[in-house]
Motif scaffolding. Sequence first.
Motif, short mmCIF file in Angstrom:
data_model
loop_
_atom_site.label_atom_id
_atom_site.label_comp_id
_atom_site.label_asym_id
_atom_site.label_seq_id
_atom_site.Cartn_x
_atom_site.Cartn_y
_atom_site.Cartn_z
N LEU A 37 0.83 -1.21 0.00
CA LEU A 37 0.00 0.00 0.00
C LEU A 37 0.86 1.26 0.00
CD1 LEU A 37 -2.84 -0.97 2.51
CD2 LEU A 37 -3.04 -0.68 0.02
N LEU A 38 1.92 1.26 0.80
CA LEU A 38 2.82 2.42 0.82
C LEU A 38 3.42 2.67 -0.56
CD1 LEU A 38 4.60 1.84 4.24
CD2 LEU A 38 3.30 3.89 3.60
N ARG A 39 3.89 1.63 -1.19
CA ARG A 39 4.49 1.77 -2.52
C ARG A 39 3.48 2.31 -3.53
NH1 ARG A 39 6.65 -2.71 -2.23
NH2 ARG A 39 5.06 -4.00 -3.21
N ARG A 40 2.27 1.75 -3.52
CA ARG A 40 1.23 2.19 -4.46
C ARG A 40 0.79 3.63 -4.22
NH1 ARG A 40 -2.93 -2.62 -4.29
NH2 ARG A 40 -1.61 -4.24 -5.16
N ALA A 41 0.57 3.97 -2.95
CA ALA A 41 0.13 5.34 -2.65
C ALA A 41 1.20 6.34 -3.06
CB ALA A 41 -0.18 5.47 -1.15
N ARG A 42 2.45 6.05 -2.75
CA ARG A 42 3.54 6.96 -3.10
C ARG A 42 3.69 7.08 -4.61
NH1 ARG A 42 7.16 4.54 1.82
NH2 ARG A 42 6.40 6.01 3.41
N ALA A 43 3.52 5.97 -5.34
CA ALA A 43 3.63 6.00 -6.80
C ALA A 43 2.56 6.88 -7.43
CB ALA A 43 3.55 4.58 -7.36
N CYS A 44 1.38 6.93 -6.80
CA CYS A 44 0.28 7.76 -7.31
C CYS A 44 0.29 9.16 -6.70
CB CYS A 44 -1.06 7.09 -7.00
SG CYS A 44 -1.34 5.60 -7.95
N HIS A 134 -16.08 7.47 9.61
CA HIS A 134 -17.45 7.33 9.09
C HIS A 134 -18.33 8.49 9.55
CE1 HIS A 134 -21.25 5.50 7.97
NE2 HIS A 134 -21.64 5.59 9.23
N ILE A 135 -18.27 8.83 10.84
CA ILE A 135 -19.14 9.91 11.32
C ILE A 135 -18.69 11.28 10.81
CG2 ILE A 135 -19.92 8.62 13.34
CD1 ILE A 135 -18.09 10.33 15.07
N ARG A 136 -17.48 11.34 10.25
CA ARG A 136 -17.00 12.57 9.62
C ARG A 136 -17.22 12.55 8.11
NH1 ARG A 136 -14.37 11.82 14.22
NH2 ARG A 136 -13.66 13.62 15.42
N HIS A 137 -17.96 11.56 7.65
CA HIS A 137 -18.37 11.42 6.25
C HIS A 137 -17.24 11.10 5.29
CE1 HIS A 137 -22.32 12.68 7.48
NE2 HIS A 137 -21.77 13.71 8.10
N PHE A 138 -16.19 10.44 5.77
CA PHE A 138 -15.16 9.94 4.87
C PHE A 138 -15.59 8.58 4.35
CE2 PHE A 138 -12.58 12.81 7.50
CZ PHE A 138 -11.88 13.49 6.52
N GLU A 139 -15.23 8.30 3.11
CA GLU A 139 -15.35 6.94 2.59
C GLU A 139 -14.19 6.16 3.20
OE1 GLU A 139 -14.79 4.78 -1.71
OE2 GLU A 139 -15.61 6.82 -1.68
N VAL A 140 -14.48 5.00 3.78
CA VAL A 140 -13.46 4.22 4.49
C VAL A 140 -13.22 2.89 3.79
CG1 VAL A 140 -12.86 3.11 6.68
CG2 VAL A 140 -14.11 5.28 6.69
N VAL A 141 -11.94 2.60 3.58
CA VAL A 141 -11.52 1.31 3.04
C VAL A 141 -10.55 0.72 4.05
CG1 VAL A 141 -10.33 0.13 1.14
CG2 VAL A 141 -11.73 2.18 0.67
N VAL A 142 -10.74 -0.55 4.39
CA VAL A 142 -9.82 -1.24 5.29
C VAL A 142 -9.21 -2.39 4.52
CG1 VAL A 142 -9.55 -2.48 7.46
CG2 VAL A 142 -11.21 -0.59 7.30
N ALA A 143 -7.89 -2.43 4.52
CA ALA A 143 -7.15 -3.48 3.84
C ALA A 143 -7.00 -4.67 4.78
CB ALA A 143 -5.79 -2.96 3.40
N THR A 144 -7.75 -5.74 4.56
CA THR A 144 -7.78 -6.87 5.48
C THR A 144 -6.42 -7.54 5.67
OG1 THR A 144 -8.43 -8.37 3.71
CG2 THR A 144 -10.20 -7.40 5.05
N ALA A 168 -17.94 0.66 5.62
CA ALA A 168 -16.56 0.56 5.17
C ALA A 168 -16.45 -0.51 4.08
CB ALA A 168 -15.63 0.22 6.32
N THR A 169 -15.60 -0.24 3.12
CA THR A 169 -15.27 -1.23 2.12
C THR A 169 -14.12 -2.06 2.68
OG1 THR A 169 -15.91 0.29 0.36
CG2 THR A 169 -14.51 -1.58 -0.26
N ILE A 170 -14.31 -3.35 2.72
CA ILE A 170 -13.30 -4.25 3.28
C ILE A 170 -12.73 -5.06 2.11
CG2 ILE A 170 -12.87 -6.08 4.96
CD1 ILE A 170 -13.94 -3.44 6.20
N HIS A 171 -11.46 -4.82 1.81
CA HIS A 171 -10.80 -5.46 0.66
C HIS A 171 -9.42 -5.95 1.04
CE1 HIS A 171 -13.47 -4.57 -2.64
NE2 HIS A 171 -13.34 -3.28 -2.55
N GLU A 172 -8.93 -6.91 0.27
CA GLU A 172 -7.52 -7.24 0.33
C GLU A 172 -6.76 -6.17 -0.43
OE1 GLU A 172 -6.74 -11.23 -0.93
OE2 GLU A 172 -7.77 -12.07 0.80
#
Length: 181
Positions: A37-44, A134-144, A168-172
């Motif tokens: 995730l760190l590598r992908r986020a930094r690349a984008c 969630h209560i602050r209205h962010f879309e939440v994704v959790v990387a399982t 929350a969206t729960i994804h690998e």
Amino acid sequence: MPRTALIVIDMLNAYEHEDAETLVPSVREALPGITTLLRRARACESPVVYVNDNFGEWRSHHGEILQAALSGRHRDLVEPVAPDGNSLFVVKARHSIFFETPLAYLLDQLGIERLVLCGQVTEQCVLYSALDAHIRHFEVVVATDAVAHIDAELAEAALRMMSRNMSATIHEVDAIVFDAR
């Protein structure tokens, strides 16, 4: 796609607490997902925000927290996820990444609408942070496969709660995409 930030929760850890030995094997399992995730986020060029406990050291700042973690018993769990020069850092004192921190303000200033959460501990800090996001209205994704737990049963229940009660969206990790700038 909404502007996304990767939030790395409590990964700068010296593992000198009561549940450390129970937590460490799960951190080892989550580490490859977190580094991906760190590598992908930094690349984008998506913002990477470390939100970390100060472990009761009220004079600490991110450099001191990092050095204490690197000096701990499990340096090998900290080095691969250490912040780079572009990473942002917020110190927290309680379970939620938002509780009495400037994180909401920072995310607003960055125009962030979607948070990808990774780190530790699924059934504690990740769960409470997802609720507060969630209560602050962010879309939440959790990387399982990029969150670590102390209690596997409670972690599974926490992931179900985040999905069901917090939308929350729960994804690998493989299914998580960052927006390119």
